[in-house]
Design a protein around this motif. Structure first.
Motif, PDB file in Angstrom:
ATOM      1  N   ARG A 312       0.775  -1.169   0.089  1.00 14.81           N
ATOM      2  CA  ARG A 312       0.139   0.107   0.086  1.00 14.81           C
ATOM      3  C   ARG A 312       0.978   1.314  -0.036  1.00 14.81           C
ATOM      4  N   THR A 313       1.824   1.321   0.917  1.00 13.46           N
ATOM      5  CA  THR A 313       2.777   2.618   0.908  1.00 13.46           C
ATOM      6  C   THR A 313       3.525   2.806  -0.281  1.00 13.46           C
ATOM      7  N   LEU A 314       4.010   1.670  -0.699  1.00 15.23           N
ATOM      8  CA  LEU A 314       4.938   1.982  -1.917  1.00 15.23           C
ATOM      9  C   LEU A 314       3.959   2.571  -3.269  1.00 15.23           C
ATOM     10  N   ALA A 315       2.737   1.853  -3.445  1.00 12.54           N
ATOM     11  CA  ALA A 315       1.943   2.208  -4.449  1.00 12.54           C
ATOM     12  C   ALA A 315       1.498   3.559  -4.176  1.00 12.54           C
ATOM     13  N   VAL A 316       0.906   4.005  -3.178  1.00 18.19           N
ATOM     14  CA  VAL A 316       0.484   5.302  -2.798  1.00 18.19           C
ATOM     15  C   VAL A 316       1.618   6.586  -3.085  1.00 18.19           C
ATOM     16  N   VAL A 317       2.624   6.229  -2.430  1.00 23.68           N
ATOM     17  CA  VAL A 317       3.688   7.310  -2.449  1.00 23.68           C
ATOM     18  C   VAL A 317       4.089   7.318  -3.944  1.00 23.68           C
ATOM     19  N   ARG A 318       4.414   6.306  -4.566  1.00 21.31           N
ATOM     20  CA  ARG A 318       5.117   6.345  -6.051  1.00 21.31           C
ATOM     21  C   ARG A 318       4.050   7.109  -6.943  1.00 21.31           C
ATOM     22  N   GLU A 319       2.910   6.775  -6.615  1.00 21.60           N
ATOM     23  CA  GLU A 319       1.926   7.455  -7.827  1.00 21.60           C
ATOM     24  C   GLU A 319       1.888   8.577  -7.324  1.00 21.60           C
ATOM     25  N   GLU A 320       2.155   9.130  -6.159  1.00 14.82           N
ATOM     26  CA  GLU A 320       1.673  10.578  -5.926  1.00 14.82           C
ATOM     27  C   GLU A 320       3.066  11.406  -6.439  1.00 14.82           C
ATOM     28  N   LEU A 321       4.318  10.848  -6.136  1.00 15.43           N
ATOM     29  CA  LEU A 321       5.407  11.466  -6.763  1.00 15.43           C
ATOM     30  C   LEU A 321       5.396  11.619  -8.051  1.00 15.43           C
ATOM     31  N   ASP A 322       5.004  10.560  -8.787  1.00 14.79           N
ATOM     32  CA  ASP A 322       4.821  10.542 -10.519  1.00 14.79           C
ATOM     33  C   ASP A 322       4.005  11.845 -10.987  1.00 14.79           C
ATOM     34  N   HIS A 323       2.755  11.978  -9.881  1.00  9.75           N
ATOM     35  CA  HIS A 323       1.848  13.021 -10.257  1.00  9.75           C
ATOM     36  C   HIS A 323       2.224  14.146 -10.123  1.00  9.75           C
ATOM     37  N   VAL A 324       3.100  14.473  -9.028  1.00 12.55           N
ATOM     38  CA  VAL A 324       3.840  15.767  -8.914  1.00 12.55           C
ATOM     39  C   VAL A 324       4.651  16.083 -10.036  1.00 12.55           C
ATOM     40  N   LEU A 325       5.466  15.254 -10.369  1.00  8.32           N
ATOM     41  CA  LEU A 325       6.520  15.283 -11.435  1.00  8.32           C
ATOM     42  C   LEU A 325       5.685  15.618 -12.797  1.00  8.32           C
ATOM     43  N   THR A 326       5.116  14.909 -13.298  1.00  6.25           N
ATOM     44  CA  THR A 326       4.169  14.668 -14.603  1.00  6.25           C
ATOM     45  C   THR A 326       3.099  15.639 -14.818  1.00  6.25           C
ATOM     46  N   SER A 327       2.210  15.579 -13.875  1.00  4.08           N
ATOM     47  CA  SER A 327       1.022  16.179 -13.902  1.00  4.08           C
ATOM     48  C   SER A 327       1.008  17.829 -13.353  1.00  4.08           C
ATOM     49  N   ASP A 328       1.527  18.146 -12.110  1.00  6.16           N
ATOM     50  CA  ASP A 328       2.068  19.335 -11.410  1.00  6.16           C
ATOM     51  C   ASP A 328       2.897  20.328 -12.062  1.00  6.16           C
ATOM     52  N   PHE A 329       3.923  19.551 -12.325  1.00  9.69           N
ATOM     53  CA  PHE A 329       5.077  20.293 -13.264  1.00  9.69           C
ATOM     54  C   PHE A 329       5.525  19.826 -14.415  1.00  9.69           C
ATOM     55  N   GLU A 330       4.542  19.114 -15.199  1.00  9.52           N
ATOM     56  CA  GLU A 330       4.671  18.842 -16.816  1.00  9.52           C
ATOM     57  C   GLU A 330       6.280  18.201 -16.906  1.00  9.52           C
ATOM     58  N   GLY A 331       6.547  17.652 -16.172  1.00 10.14           N
ATOM     59  CA  GLY A 331       8.042  16.804 -16.253  1.00 10.14           C
ATOM     60  C   GLY A 331       7.809  15.409 -17.042  1.00 10.14           C
ATOM     61  N   ARG A 332       8.929  14.925 -17.124  1.00  9.28           N
ATOM     62  CA  ARG A 332       8.671  13.428 -17.682  1.00  9.28           C
ATOM     63  C   ARG A 332       9.189  12.413 -16.646  1.00  9.28           C
ATOM     64  N   ARG A 333       8.788  11.323 -16.306  1.00 11.37           N
ATOM     65  CA  ARG A 333       9.361  10.534 -15.592  1.00 11.37           C
ATOM     66  C   ARG A 333       9.938   9.497 -16.679  1.00 11.37           C
ATOM     67  N   ILE A 334      11.255   9.379 -16.381  1.00 14.22           N
ATOM     68  CA  ILE A 334      11.960   8.272 -17.109  1.00 14.22           C
ATOM     69  C   ILE A 334      11.740   6.788 -16.729  1.00 14.22           C
ATOM     70  N   ARG A 335      11.946   6.523 -15.367  1.00 16.14           N
ATOM     71  CA  ARG A 335      11.583   5.405 -14.759  1.00 16.14           C
ATOM     72  C   ARG A 335      11.529   5.465 -13.262  1.00 16.14           C
ATOM     73  N   PHE A 336      10.641   4.319 -12.788  1.00 16.37           N
ATOM     74  CA  PHE A 336      10.939   4.246 -11.347  1.00 16.37           C
ATOM     75  C   PHE A 336      12.200   3.010 -11.145  1.00 16.37           C
ATOM     76  N   ILE A 337      13.335   3.578 -10.132  1.00 15.47           N
ATOM     77  CA  ILE A 337      14.280   2.270 -10.001  1.00 15.47           C
ATOM     78  C   ILE A 337      14.028   2.003  -8.740  1.00 15.47           C
ATOM     79  N   GLY A 338      13.227   0.811  -8.612  1.00 11.91           N
ATOM     80  CA  GLY A 338      12.761   0.445  -6.935  1.00 11.91           C
ATOM     81  C   GLY A 338      12.147   1.487  -6.317  1.00 11.91           C
ATOM     82  N   ASP A 339      12.594   2.062  -5.394  1.00 14.22           N
ATOM     83  CA  ASP A 339      11.608   2.902  -4.471  1.00 14.22           C
ATOM     84  C   ASP A 339      12.093   4.246  -4.816  1.00 14.22           C
ATOM     85  N   CYS A 340      12.729   4.530  -6.128  1.00 14.14           N
ATOM     86  CA  CYS A 340      13.213   5.952  -6.411  1.00 14.14           C
ATOM     87  C   CYS A 340      12.544   6.432  -7.839  1.00 14.14           C
TER      88      CYS A 340
END
Length: 516
Positions: A312-340
């Motif tokens: 639960r924790t990993l799914a929620v945290v990573r999804e939110e970090l991705d939203h911040v990067l790609t939705s709020d700031f229109e950046g591009r996620r290259i990849r998730f590297i484990g918990d990074c």
């Protein structure tokens, strides 16, 4: 240039939906030959396996092979990686090893067979991993290209064995298995070092009958120990066979020339699936790494008795970090590297990057990542989810960066390389779970407000979004002033998107075809 901002209410609403989506999580023991493709978001497998990391130690030497970071060193580095990706792809396919991730210079693979139903299965898996690791070292010592000044790869192998959680890594079409837990993390740590060779944790050493050592990371397997593993494992694949097949592949499907063009911001619109050597991107931008600190210990504490909350924790945290990067700031996620998470950001045009605005925007994003991370943990805890003592370590840097896809046709790997990418990862690594750090180039090129924010040591603690906005706006940073106006006066969008400060002197053009 658009205005990017983070809003508590928006993040809160996203997180509420995200937490609800993982309310019912199932964790089961891995069963023989179960597919790990497209694992549901709410499911995880406990799995005993050997994890191996292979680090190419001379990637930085390729990136720094020219004084100026132009197209020549990027073309050379990408070709260097592509040659080796192809060879490793053949090795893994021939030995029934499974690739988890190939992130630039770092390969993560796991060996699950033989399964535990077989006698001495763990020792057999470890000896097989050692044999595969040595094969990678031997093959990559012959897969350079002297005509293109491409070096042979110098490789360091790290290996550990044990129980980890297999979950889904990625979103939408970019889905692959991810392993959470000590064996994957320790294997990665064993592969991080200056010397070539094969390095086993004491746990793995004991499992194959070797004595413990005082310095695991400083004690490579001897030639005799490697040969004993090779004889016992008998993987049935030779270096000469792999190199021969690799050469045939290059003749049939040459890599071709890497051709670069810029992408018109925002980078969130970049279609990575469409990239190839002949259709690569290159421009000045900011590279950001954000890593969940303390996650390995958190998994180890809960893998047996409360693995559901880990998922639960990993799914929620990573999804939110991705939203911040790609939705709020229109950046591009290259990849998730484990918990990074690794992402890119750029302001300006395809030909000209607005340096100051890009770095200020990245600083705002760094603050927003921490604000969303802390909000995510708070909301998870309110739902009685055990989150442990997690933190977020963030590093970012600025510079010309090449992005493409490499490897075998039909199995290409996304790749983004530059000195800035390497430096942003290194800056993240010096941070603890409360810190954010800026790279040297970004610091020198940033607005006065950004430099004050990070200080002479280029690192600061507990930097959230509100603090970044207030500090930069007070320093008359144009990007922050626009963000503050939009965040706190949403009824005045015209004001939020305007500024009487002319930032055009900070626009920097990069010719994607310029050689060193």
């Amino acid at each position: 240039m658009g205005t990017h901002t983070w809003k508590h209410e928006t993040a809160q609403a996203r997180l509420k939906k995200s937490i609800e989506s993982v309310e019912d999580v199932t964790v089961v023991d891995y069963v023989k030959d179960t597919s790990l493709e497209n694992i549901p978001k709410t499911k995880a497998y406990r799995m005993d396996a050997v994890h191996m990391y292979a680090d190419i130690l001379n990637l930085d030497a390729m990136l720094e092979s020219t004084a100026f970071e132009g197209t020549q060193c990027h073309q050379r580095t990408l070709r260097f990686l592509d040659l080796h990706f192809r060879a490793v792809h053949r090795i893994l396919r021939a030995t029934d090893a499974r690739k988890v991730d190939f992130h630039n210079q770092r390969l993560h693979t796991f060996i699950a067979k033989p399964y535990n139903s077989e006698a001495n299965a763990e020792a057999k898996r470890i000896r097989k991993a050692v044999s595969i690791g040595q094969l990678i070292i031997d093959v990559l010592a012959e897969t350079g290209d002297s005509d293109e000044l491409i070096e042979n790869a110098k490789v360091r192998i790290g290996i550990d064995s044990g129980k980890a959680l297999a979950v889904n890594n990625g979103r939408r079409s970019n889905r692959e298995p991810l392993f959470l837990g000590q064996p994957a993390n320790l294997a990665a740590k064993m592969s991080a070092g200056p010397a070539v060779g094969i390095y086993l944790t004491n746990n793995a050493r004991v499992a194959i009958g070797l004595a413990k050592v005082d310095d695991e990371k400083g004690t490579a397997l001897t030639s005799a120990e490697i040969e004993a593993c090779q004889a016992a494992a008998d993987i049935g694949v030779s270096k000469d066979y792999i190199v021969s097949e690799w050469k045939k592949d290059l003749e049939a499907t040459p890599i071709g020339t890497f051709e670069f063009s810029g992408h018109t911001p925002p980078l969130s619109k970049l279609d990575i699936a469409a990239l190839s050597p002949a259709n690569s991107r290159r421009q000045e931008l900011a590279s950001i790494y954000a890593d969940i600190d303390g996650f390995t210990a958190y998994v180890a504490d809960h893998v047996d008795d409360n693995a559901e909350d880990v998922v639960r924790t990993l799914a929620v945290v990573r999804e939110e970090l991705d939203h911040v990067l790609t939705s709020d700031f229109e950046g591009r996620r290259i990849r998730f590297i484990g918990d990074c998470i690794h992402g890119l950001m750029c302001e300006g045009t395809a030909q000209t990057t607005d340096t100051v605005a890009t770095i200020s925007d990245a600083a705002l994003c760094v603050g927003a990542l921490r604000s969303s991370f802390e909000l995510a943990l708070e909301m998870l805890q309110e739902e009685a989810v055990e989150t442990g003592s997690l933190g977020l370590a963030i590093g970012f840097e600025y510079g010309p960066t090449a992005t493409t896809r490499l490897g075998m046709k039909g199995s290409r790997t996304r790749c983004s390389v530059s000195r800035a990418v390497r430096a942003s990862e290194k800056r993240q690594l010096v941070c603890d779970g409360t810190q954010s750090a800026i790279g040297e180039v970004a610091y020198k090129s940033a607005s006065e407000g950004v430099r004050k924010l990070f200080g002479a040591n280029r690192i600061t603690s507990n930097l959230d979004y509100a603090e970044v906005v207030e500090a930069l706006a007070a320093s008359k940073d144009a990007t922050a002033r626009a963000a503050k106006t939009e965040a706190f006066a949403p009824s005045l969008p015209a004001i939020a998107k305007s500024s009487n400060i002319d930032v055009r002197p900070h626009m920097r053009a990069i010719d994607p075809h310029r050689h060193d």
